[in-house]
Design a protein around this motif. Structure first.
Motif, PDB file in Angstrom:
ATOM      1  N   THR A  40     -50.315  75.258  23.556  1.00 20.52           N
ATOM      2  CA  THR A  40     -51.389  75.219  22.553  1.00 20.52           C
ATOM      3  C   THR A  40     -51.252  76.248  21.443  1.00 20.52           C
ATOM      4  OG1 THR A  40     -52.745  76.691  23.926  1.00 20.52           O
ATOM      5  CG2 THR A  40     -53.042  74.310  24.210  1.00 20.52           C
ATOM      6  N   GLY A  41     -50.216  77.070  21.428  1.00 26.66           N
ATOM      7  CA  GLY A  41     -50.124  78.068  20.380  1.00 26.66           C
ATOM      8  C   GLY A  41     -48.683  78.446  20.094  1.00 26.66           C
ATOM      9  N   GLY A  42     -48.483  79.142  18.974  1.00 25.49           N
ATOM     10  CA  GLY A  42     -47.157  79.632  18.635  1.00 25.49           C
ATOM     11  C   GLY A  42     -46.275  78.572  17.990  1.00 25.49           C
ATOM     12  N   LEU A  43     -45.001  78.908  17.875  1.00 29.09           N
ATOM     13  CA  LEU A  43     -44.040  78.099  17.143  1.00 29.09           C
ATOM     14  C   LEU A  43     -43.450  77.004  18.025  1.00 29.09           C
ATOM     15  CD1 LEU A  43     -42.202  77.709  14.599  1.00 29.09           C
ATOM     16  CD2 LEU A  43     -40.628  79.330  15.690  1.00 29.09           C
ATOM     17  N   ILE A  44     -43.469  75.777  17.547  1.00 35.92           N
ATOM     18  CA  ILE A  44     -42.773  74.662  18.191  1.00 35.92           C
ATOM     19  C   ILE A  44     -41.571  74.309  17.322  1.00 35.92           C
ATOM     20  CG2 ILE A  44     -42.883  72.261  18.946  1.00 35.92           C
ATOM     21  CD1 ILE A  44     -45.842  72.617  19.435  1.00 35.92           C
ATOM     22  N   SER A  45     -40.372  74.449  17.878  1.00 32.69           N
ATOM     23  CA  SER A  45     -39.156  74.117  17.141  1.00 32.69           C
ATOM     24  C   SER A  45     -38.887  72.619  17.241  1.00 32.69           C
ATOM     25  CB  SER A  45     -37.964  74.896  17.711  1.00 32.69           C
ATOM     26  OG  SER A  45     -38.152  76.278  17.563  1.00 32.69           O
ATOM     27  N   ASP A  50     -28.866  62.320  16.070  1.00 28.64           N
ATOM     28  CA  ASP A  50     -28.491  61.040  15.477  1.00 28.64           C
ATOM     29  C   ASP A  50     -28.623  59.881  16.456  1.00 28.64           C
ATOM     30  OD1 ASP A  50     -26.310  61.542  17.074  1.00 28.64           O
ATOM     31  OD2 ASP A  50     -24.845  61.606  15.446  1.00 28.64           O
ATOM     32  N   ALA A  51     -29.205  60.145  17.630  1.00 22.34           N
ATOM     33  CA  ALA A  51     -29.559  59.082  18.572  1.00 22.34           C
ATOM     34  C   ALA A  51     -31.056  58.796  18.515  1.00 22.34           C
ATOM     35  CB  ALA A  51     -29.143  59.470  19.991  1.00 22.34           C
ATOM     36  N   ASP A  52     -31.704  59.281  17.465  1.00 22.32           N
ATOM     37  CA  ASP A  52     -33.139  59.085  17.247  1.00 22.32           C
ATOM     38  C   ASP A  52     -33.981  59.711  18.357  1.00 22.32           C
ATOM     39  OD1 ASP A  52     -32.755  57.768  14.845  1.00 22.32           O
ATOM     40  OD2 ASP A  52     -32.602  55.811  15.802  1.00 22.32           O
ATOM     41  N   GLN A  53     -33.524  60.821  18.869  1.00 20.00           N
ATOM     42  CA  GLN A  53     -34.303  61.638  19.790  1.00 20.00           C
ATOM     43  C   GLN A  53     -34.950  62.771  19.005  1.00 20.00           C
ATOM     44  OE1 GLN A  53     -31.619  63.062  22.851  1.00 20.00           O
ATOM     45  NE2 GLN A  53     -32.897  62.142  24.428  1.00 20.00           N
ATOM     46  N   LEU A  54     -36.224  62.991  19.236  1.00 15.38           N
ATOM     47  CA  LEU A  54     -36.906  64.154  18.693  1.00 15.38           C
ATOM     48  C   LEU A  54     -36.900  65.223  19.773  1.00 15.38           C
ATOM     49  CD1 LEU A  54     -38.692  65.702  16.683  1.00 15.38           C
ATOM     50  CD2 LEU A  54     -40.671  64.505  17.662  1.00 15.38           C
ATOM     51  N   ILE A  55     -36.243  66.351  19.508  1.00 13.21           N
ATOM     52  CA  ILE A  55     -36.190  67.463  20.443  1.00 13.21           C
ATOM     53  C   ILE A  55     -37.246  68.473  20.028  1.00 13.21           C
ATOM     54  CG2 ILE A  55     -34.738  69.195  21.543  1.00 13.21           C
ATOM     55  CD1 ILE A  55     -33.796  66.286  21.946  1.00 13.21           C
ATOM     56  N   VAL A  56     -38.130  68.831  20.945  1.00 12.54           N
ATOM     57  CA  VAL A  56     -39.191  69.797  20.680  1.00 12.54           C
ATOM     58  C   VAL A  56     -39.077  70.916  21.700  1.00 12.54           C
ATOM     59  CG1 VAL A  56     -40.701  68.072  19.663  1.00 12.54           C
ATOM     60  CG2 VAL A  56     -40.877  68.536  22.095  1.00 12.54           C
ATOM     61  N   ALA A  57     -39.317  72.162  21.276  1.00  9.15           N
ATOM     62  CA  ALA A  57     -39.114  73.289  22.178  1.00  9.15           C
ATOM     63  C   ALA A  57     -40.102  74.406  21.861  1.00  9.15           C
ATOM     64  CB  ALA A  57     -37.678  73.815  22.054  1.00  9.15           C
ATOM     65  N   ALA A  58     -40.661  74.999  22.917  1.00  6.61           N
ATOM     66  CA  ALA A  58     -41.610  76.107  22.765  1.00  6.61           C
ATOM     67  C   ALA A  58     -41.838  76.758  24.116  1.00  6.61           C
ATOM     68  CB  ALA A  58     -42.938  75.619  22.192  1.00  6.61           C
ATOM     69  N   GLN A  59     -42.123  78.053  24.092  1.00  5.27           N
ATOM     70  CA  GLN A  59     -42.564  78.805  25.264  1.00  5.27           C
ATOM     71  C   GLN A  59     -41.722  78.524  26.507  1.00  5.27           C
ATOM     72  OE1 GLN A  59     -46.633  78.176  26.619  1.00  5.27           O
ATOM     73  NE2 GLN A  59     -46.961  80.386  26.732  1.00  5.27           N
ATOM     74  N   GLY A  60     -40.406  78.565  26.336  1.00  2.00           N
ATOM     75  CA  GLY A  60     -39.509  78.428  27.472  1.00  2.00           C
ATOM     76  C   GLY A  60     -39.299  77.022  27.973  1.00  2.00           C
ATOM     77  N   LYS A  61     -39.660  75.998  27.194  1.00  2.00           N
ATOM     78  CA  LYS A  61     -39.449  74.618  27.606  1.00  2.00           C
ATOM     79  C   LYS A  61     -38.863  73.818  26.445  1.00  2.00           C
ATOM     80  CE  LYS A  61     -43.311  74.563  30.911  1.00  2.00           C
ATOM     81  NZ  LYS A  61     -42.461  74.591  32.118  1.00  2.00           N
ATOM     82  N   THR A  62     -37.907  72.949  26.765  1.00  2.00           N
ATOM     83  CA  THR A  62     -37.341  72.038  25.786  1.00  2.00           C
ATOM     84  C   THR A  62     -37.593  70.615  26.251  1.00  2.00           C
ATOM     85  OG1 THR A  62     -35.621  73.599  25.074  1.00  2.00           O
ATOM     86  CG2 THR A  62     -35.211  71.271  24.667  1.00  2.00           C
ATOM     87  N   THR A  75     -38.413  66.818  30.191  1.00  2.00           N
ATOM     88  CA  THR A  75     -38.684  68.240  29.948  1.00  2.00           C
ATOM     89  C   THR A  75     -37.708  69.071  30.755  1.00  2.00           C
ATOM     90  OG1 THR A  75     -41.051  67.935  29.500  1.00  2.00           O
ATOM     91  CG2 THR A  75     -40.355  70.119  30.235  1.00  2.00           C
ATOM     92  N   ASN A  76     -37.112  70.062  30.109  1.00  2.00           N
ATOM     93  CA  ASN A  76     -36.246  71.021  30.795  1.00  2.00           C
ATOM     94  C   ASN A  76     -36.965  72.363  30.791  1.00  2.00           C
ATOM     95  OD1 ASN A  76     -34.113  73.210  30.985  1.00  2.00           O
ATOM     96  ND2 ASN A  76     -32.827  71.406  31.312  1.00  2.00           N
ATOM     97  N   ASP A  77     -37.178  72.953  31.981  1.00  2.00           N
ATOM     98  CA  ASP A  77     -37.950  74.182  32.111  1.00  2.00           C
ATOM     99  C   ASP A  77     -37.171  75.448  31.762  1.00  2.00           C
ATOM    100  OD1 ASP A  77     -40.272  72.851  32.888  1.00  2.00           O
ATOM    101  OD2 ASP A  77     -39.711  72.876  34.996  1.00  2.00           O
ATOM    102  N   GLU A  85     -40.010  82.085  21.911  1.00  2.07           N
ATOM    103  CA  GLU A  85     -39.596  81.112  20.907  1.00  2.07           C
ATOM    104  C   GLU A  85     -38.193  80.604  21.234  1.00  2.07           C
ATOM    105  OE1 GLU A  85     -40.795  84.086  20.174  1.00  2.07           O
ATOM    106  OE2 GLU A  85     -42.714  83.658  19.214  1.00  2.07           O
ATOM    107  N   ILE A  86     -37.918  79.385  20.790  1.00  2.00           N
ATOM    108  CA  ILE A  86     -36.648  78.735  21.099  1.00  2.00           C
ATOM    109  C   ILE A  86     -36.043  78.203  19.807  1.00  2.00           C
ATOM    110  CG2 ILE A  86     -35.535  76.818  22.340  1.00  2.00           C
ATOM    111  CD1 ILE A  86     -37.904  76.979  24.329  1.00  2.00           C
ATOM    112  N   SER A  87     -34.751  78.443  19.622  1.00  2.00           N
ATOM    113  CA  SER A  87     -34.023  77.761  18.553  1.00  2.00           C
ATOM    114  C   SER A  87     -33.262  76.610  19.195  1.00  2.00           C
ATOM    115  CB  SER A  87     -33.069  78.723  17.831  1.00  2.00           C
ATOM    116  OG  SER A  87     -32.154  79.326  18.726  1.00  2.00           O
TER     117      SER A  87
END
Length: 217
Positions: A40-45, A50-62, A75-77, A85-87
């Motif tokens: 619920t807070g902070g930065l979501i990367s 190119d396989a039309d996957q949206l990758i989202v990552a935040a607070q130690g989870k991708t 989800t990968n923990d 934060e995750i790049s």
């Protein structure tokens, strides 16, 4: 592509723990989803491969979501990589064993292809998601979400690594060091100390021609 939308029509936005898909030309909302782990807070990367996957990552989870619907795929923990934060980026789905070198007489884009895409290769592979946090890097299978390998940046401390993904090599910058890794298994091709500087910010940024142009594909 869906019946109503082409991938090039879409703008993905994240804020306040939510992810939105907007139509670029009109700003109209196509879908809205919560971050899959109820963050619920902070930065979501965000990163779209190119396989039309949206990758989202935040607070130690991708996590992976469907680009067109926002449907959660996995989800990968990121065990052992903290809750910071995750790049995140993803390798392209072309053969990792081949590199593209544009011809000397190339005028624009990738030659005569008006879609500005790299040339087709004989075989294709699933992408590897590269997620970085807390001085560590993880390679994640883009189809299953399973961790393929981990790399602990020596002397990386709590720095947020920065990453560039190319077809057969990824570059990691962390602290004062730069590493070139194999995206398939995380093995190290080379490493070098970029600076001996003690004064100034510890943030590192990087760019390559291929890595920059790949974002346009």
């Amino acid at each position: 592509m869906t019946a109503n939308h082409n991938r090039h029509d879409l703008l993905i936005v994240s804020t306040h723990g939510h992810i939105y898909c907007l139509q670029k030309k009109t700003g109209s909302r196509i879908w809205r989803q919560d971050f899959p782990s109820k963050y619920t807070g902070g930065l979501i990367s965000l990163f779209i491969n190119d396989a039309d996957q949206l990758i989202v990552a935040a607070q130690g989870k991708t996590c992976a979501m469907d680009l067109f619907t926002g449907t959660h795929r996995w989800t990968n923990d990121m065990e052992g990589m903290g809750y910071h934060e995750i790049s995140v980026v993803s390798t392209p789905t072309v053969n990792h064993g081949l590199s593209y070198a544009p011809p000397a007489n190339e005028k624009s884009g990738w030659g005569d292809d008006s879609n500005e895409r790299p040339p087709d290769y004989a075989s294709s592979e699933k992408a590897v998601v590269i997620a970085c946090s807390y001085g560590k890097v993880a390679g994640i299978d883009s189809k299953s979400g399973q961790t393929l390998w981990k790399f602990d940046c020596p002397s990386g401390g709590y720095n947020l690594p920065v990453v560039i993904a190319e077809t057969d090599m990824i570059f990691i910058g962390c602290g004062r060091m730069v590493y070139a890794l194999n995206p398939k298994d995380g093995s190290t091709f080379w490493s070098t100390k970029a600076t001996n500087g003690l004064v100034g910010s510890g943030w590192m940024t990087m760019a390559t021609v291929w890595g920059s142009r790949q974002a346009e594909v």
